[in-house]
Design a protein around this motif. Structure first.
Motif, mmCIF file in Angstrom:
data_model
loop_
_atom_site.group_PDB
_atom_site.id
_atom_site.type_symbol
_atom_site.label_atom_id
_atom_site.label_comp_id
_atom_site.label_asym_id
_atom_site.label_seq_id
_atom_site.Cartn_x
_atom_site.Cartn_y
_atom_site.Cartn_z
ATOM 1 N N SER A 187 0.833 -1.212 0.000
ATOM 2 C CA SER A 187 0.000 0.000 0.000
ATOM 3 C C SER A 187 0.859 1.251 0.000
ATOM 4 N N ASN A 188 1.930 1.241 0.795
ATOM 5 C CA ASN A 188 2.839 2.394 0.830
ATOM 6 C C ASN A 188 3.518 2.619 -0.513
ATOM 7 N N LEU A 189 3.956 1.538 -1.155
ATOM 8 C CA LEU A 189 4.629 1.673 -2.442
ATOM 9 C C LEU A 189 3.675 2.199 -3.507
ATOM 10 N N LEU A 190 2.450 1.696 -3.537
ATOM 11 C CA LEU A 190 1.478 2.178 -4.520
ATOM 12 C C LEU A 190 1.240 3.675 -4.351
ATOM 13 N N TYR A 191 1.161 4.123 -3.101
ATOM 14 C CA TYR A 191 0.867 5.543 -2.841
ATOM 15 C C TYR A 191 2.060 6.434 -3.176
ATOM 16 N N HIS A 192 3.212 6.129 -2.585
ATOM 17 C CA HIS A 192 4.352 7.037 -2.706
ATOM 18 C C HIS A 192 5.062 6.948 -4.054
ATOM 19 N N LEU A 193 5.055 5.777 -4.670
ATOM 20 C CA LEU A 193 5.737 5.622 -5.967
ATOM 21 C C LEU A 193 4.803 5.850 -7.142
ATOM 22 N N ASN A 194 3.506 5.984 -6.857
ATOM 23 C CA ASN A 194 2.514 6.225 -7.910
ATOM 24 C C ASN A 194 2.569 5.129 -8.971
ATOM 25 N N LEU A 195 2.606 3.883 -8.511
ATOM 26 C CA LEU A 195 2.577 2.743 -9.425
ATOM 27 C C LEU A 195 1.166 2.588 -9.981
ATOM 28 N N ARG A 196 1.074 2.427 -11.288
ATOM 29 C CA ARG A 196 -0.213 2.372 -11.966
ATOM 30 C C ARG A 196 -0.154 1.382 -13.127
ATOM 31 N N PRO A 197 -1.316 1.005 -13.699
ATOM 32 C CA PRO A 197 -1.271 0.254 -14.960
ATOM 33 C C PRO A 197 -0.472 1.067 -15.986
ATOM 34 N N GLY A 198 0.453 0.413 -16.647
ATOM 35 C CA GLY A 198 1.315 1.128 -17.584
ATOM 36 C C GLY A 198 2.664 1.478 -17.000
ATOM 37 N N SER A 199 2.825 1.381 -15.682
ATOM 38 C CA SER A 199 4.148 1.576 -15.090
ATOM 39 C C SER A 199 5.078 0.465 -15.573
ATOM 40 N N VAL A 200 6.334 0.810 -15.792
ATOM 41 C CA VAL A 200 7.334 -0.155 -16.257
ATOM 42 C C VAL A 200 8.485 -0.136 -15.252
ATOM 43 N N TYR A 201 8.614 -1.224 -14.504
ATOM 44 C CA TYR A 201 9.561 -1.293 -13.392
ATOM 45 C C TYR A 201 10.789 -2.114 -13.765
ATOM 46 N N LEU A 202 11.982 -1.561 -13.546
ATOM 47 C CA LEU A 202 13.238 -2.242 -13.852
ATOM 48 C C LEU A 202 13.770 -2.949 -12.610
ATOM 49 N N HIS A 203 13.957 -4.268 -12.706
ATOM 50 C CA HIS A 203 14.444 -5.063 -11.580
ATOM 51 C C HIS A 203 15.972 -5.023 -11.525
ATOM 52 N N ALA A 204 16.522 -3.917 -11.041
ATOM 53 C CA ALA A 204 17.969 -3.835 -10.807
ATOM 54 C C ALA A 204 18.328 -4.383 -9.436
ATOM 55 N N LEU A 205 17.344 -4.472 -8.561
ATOM 56 C CA LEU A 205 17.528 -4.937 -7.190
ATOM 57 C C LEU A 205 17.207 -6.426 -7.122
ATOM 58 N N PRO A 206 18.011 -7.241 -6.424
ATOM 59 C CA PRO A 206 17.690 -8.673 -6.343
ATOM 60 C C PRO A 206 16.325 -8.913 -5.686
ATOM 61 N N LEU A 207 15.515 -9.756 -6.295
ATOM 62 C CA LEU A 207 14.250 -10.150 -5.667
ATOM 63 C C LEU A 207 14.487 -10.811 -4.318
ATOM 64 N N ALA A 208 15.649 -11.454 -4.164
ATOM 65 C CA ALA A 208 15.966 -12.130 -2.906
ATOM 66 C C ALA A 208 16.242 -11.144 -1.783
ATOM 67 N N HIS A 209 16.427 -9.865 -2.088
ATOM 68 C CA HIS A 209 16.724 -8.867 -1.070
ATOM 69 C C HIS A 209 15.431 -8.165 -0.649
ATOM 70 N N GLY A 210 14.855 -8.630 0.463
ATOM 71 C CA GLY A 210 13.624 -8.014 0.955
ATOM 72 C C GLY A 210 12.486 -8.099 -0.035
ATOM 73 N N ASN A 211 12.405 -9.249 -0.783
ATOM 74 C CA ASN A 211 11.361 -9.418 -1.801
ATOM 75 C C ASN A 211 11.402 -8.289 -2.832
ATOM 76 N N GLY A 212 12.653 -7.877 -3.159
ATOM 77 C CA GLY A 212 12.795 -6.757 -4.094
ATOM 78 C C GLY A 212 12.195 -5.488 -3.533
ATOM 79 N N TRP A 213 12.338 -5.318 -2.179
ATOM 80 C CA TRP A 213 11.716 -4.207 -1.441
ATOM 81 C C TRP A 213 10.210 -4.172 -1.675
ATOM 82 N N GLY A 214 9.615 -5.340 -1.871
ATOM 83 C CA GLY A 214 8.173 -5.435 -2.058
ATOM 84 C C GLY A 214 7.710 -5.309 -3.488
ATOM 85 N N SER A 215 8.652 -5.109 -4.425
ATOM 86 C CA SER A 215 8.263 -4.877 -5.824
ATOM 87 C C SER A 215 7.622 -6.096 -6.463
#
Length: 519
Positions: A187-215
């Motif tokens: 919920s915090n990520l959706l609000y503060h990062l303004n993630l929406r349909p059409g957002s394109v997220y680059l996985h530079a962070l390992p998913l194994a590290h904190g679940n990719g910070w929740g990404s």
């Protein structure tokens, strides 16, 4: 009515709602949400055929691949708890943690199979190999899809993941992140990062590290597109930012610093909303990133807080103030209570000077450490998470981290933050990275700085010391500055200060040499 809070509910919504949207890109391959939905449903069946019971652990050892992302959806939807181990851990650590985590089944990428296969065989843990020769694809194709729905009797206070904070075998800390924790984080990520349909997220962070910070869950819930990289090298990240229509990126300063190299300037084709966290970024780095077109947010958190918990955003009346942005800011909108307290537990004054420890009470705070009750009691004493991070609070209420509790230097009888010395070094345009640790001789302690330079820079240690002198009191000047090619780091990019402390003490400074650099 009360239903369990879980990130799986918005994930299921996205899988059902965004059928023809692109869910994932990796190289030339692309998956629509309808494809991701089908693969998730088939992997759920495959996992259940291993006799996976509700609440049992599923090990994941994989780099950032489409199949690794699939595991973050399918494992909890099958009722399991995902335990992602970072492939950057040593073989010894992977073997130890594979046993400590008590998995029912393991999902292992083919590139990691040789490292852990024998250990898992000896433990009697069945392995599903991801990637490789196409066997996994054949299994999925032959497996009927399971109904996509929440697991029966889901408990929001039950773990959705167990995340090991490091590869240590001496005091393993497997952070149990609950469904409720992960939902609030999403919920915090959706609000503060303004993630929406059409957002394109680059996985530079390992998913194994904190679940990719929740990404893993937040980007999916938003109906965004995951862009996977074969490796999070500077070249791959740079290429993706320039060609893949990226709108969002989470990254540590270790990943971002090469992108801000003045010798190879980057000019983004479109704005990218960037969440920086992991270690405190130098203000100069933030200024460079913003000049390149990044919309920078600076976050703070721990694996124990389901990753990022506080946020620092540009002030509307001072958008160019990178020094303020480099502070750790305020709790996110659903972040709960974050305080900086004295040894007696009282909040420190908001004077930007008085240090205290950061303590947290939040819906994002972990359930505890798996099979480590002593460490759990220490961390959650008194109903607050004790972070061990020392900070001050400024008049605007923003926290500003000084150091870990064990990293303050005692120089000339005065406590000095290594971060303050590092900040002075970062002012020099040739400095790429700077880390300060304590050297010691008898009862005396002094500051030793390890510095990497930007490509082509030819500055020497003596010049750096002269540069720092006007910005630091005499007792805080480094006794020695070592210019090195690179710094030792963990799998998540954090500097291994204990290694640098050992190096600093290998070469004792001569008596009376304070403020001088041995030739």
């Amino acid at each position: 009515m009360k239903t369990p809070l879980t990130p799986l509910e918005p994930v299921l919504r996205a899988l059902q709602l965004y059928g023809e949207r692109v869910a994932l890109r990796a190289g030339d391959a692309a998956l629509r949400y309808t494809d991701l939905s089908d693969r998730t449903a088939r992997l759920i069946t495959l996992l259940r055929r291993t006799n996976l019971l509700p609440g049992e652990h599923v090990l994941l050892i994989s780099p950032n691949t489409p199949d690794a992302l699939l595991a973050f959806l399918a494992v909890p939807l099958a009722g399991g708890v995902i335990v992602p181990l970072n492939p950057a851990f040593t073989d010894e650590a992977l073997a130890f943690l594979a046993g400590h985590a008590d998995p029912r089944v393991a999902l292992v990428d083919a590139t990691c199979q040789a490292r852990v296969g024998e250990t898992l065989r000896q433990l009697g843990i069945p392995v599903i190999t991801l990637g490789g020769d196409g066997t996994f694809e054949q299994w999925l194709a032959r497996t009927p899809p399971a109904p996509l729905k929440l697991p029966a009797a889901l408990d929001e206070d039950a773990p959705i993941s167990v995340n090991y904070t490091s590869g240590t075998t001496s005091d393993p800390k497997g952070v149990m992140v609950t469904h409720r924790n992960a939902y609030i984080n999403l919920s915090n990520l959706l609000y503060h990062l303004n993630l929406r349909p059409g957002s394109v997220y680059l996985h530079a962070l390992p998913l194994a590290h904190g679940n990719g910070w929740g990404s893993a869950w937040a980007v999916t819930a938003a109906g965004g597109t995951h862009v996977m990289l074969p490796a999070a090298s500077t070249a791959h990240v740079r290429r993706a930012l320039m060609s893949q229509g990226i709108t969002h990126l989470f990254a540590s300063p270790a990943i971002l610093t090469p992108l801000a190299d003045p010798a190879a300037p980057l000019s983004l084709p479109r704005p990218v909303r960037l969440l920086v966290a992991g270690t405190t970024p130098p203000p100069r780095l933030l200024s460079s990133l913003r000049a390149q077109g990044f919309e920078v947010l600076h976050g703070y958190g721990l694996t124990e807080t389901s990753a990022v918990l506080t946020i620092s955003e540009p002030e509307p009346d001072a958008p160019g103030d990178a020094r303020t942005l480099a502070r750790q800011g305020h709790p996110m909108v659903f972040g709960g209570q974050v305080r900086v307290v004295s040894e007696g537990g009282e909040p420190v004054p908001h004077d930007g000077f008085t240090p205290g420890e950061i303590v947290i009470r939040s819906n994002q705070v972990m359930k505890g450490y798996y099979k480590n009750r002593a460490a759990t009691r220490r961390a959650l004493e008194g109903g607050w998470l004790h972070t061990g991070d020392l900070a001050v609070v400024h008049t605007d209420g923003r926290m500003d981290i000084l150091d870990r509790a064990g990293d303050l230097l005692n120089l000339g009888g005065q406590a000095v933050s290594s971060a303050q010395i590092e900040a002075a070094l970062y002012r020099h345009p040739s400095v790429h990275e700077a880390v300060v640790v304590a050297g010691r001789g008898g009862e005396e302690e002094w500051a030793v700085a390890f510095v990497t330079l930007h490509p082509g820079a030819g500055v020497v240690a003596e010049e750096l010391l002269r540069f720092c002198a006007p910005h630091l009191p005499g007792h805080a000047l480094p006794r020695r500055i070592q210019v090195v090619q690179d710094l030792p780091k963990t799998a998540s990019g954090k500097v291994l200060k204990h290694v640098l402390r050992s190096r600093a003490r290998e070469r004792a400074a001569p008596a009376g040499a304070a403020g001088k650099i041995p030739g």
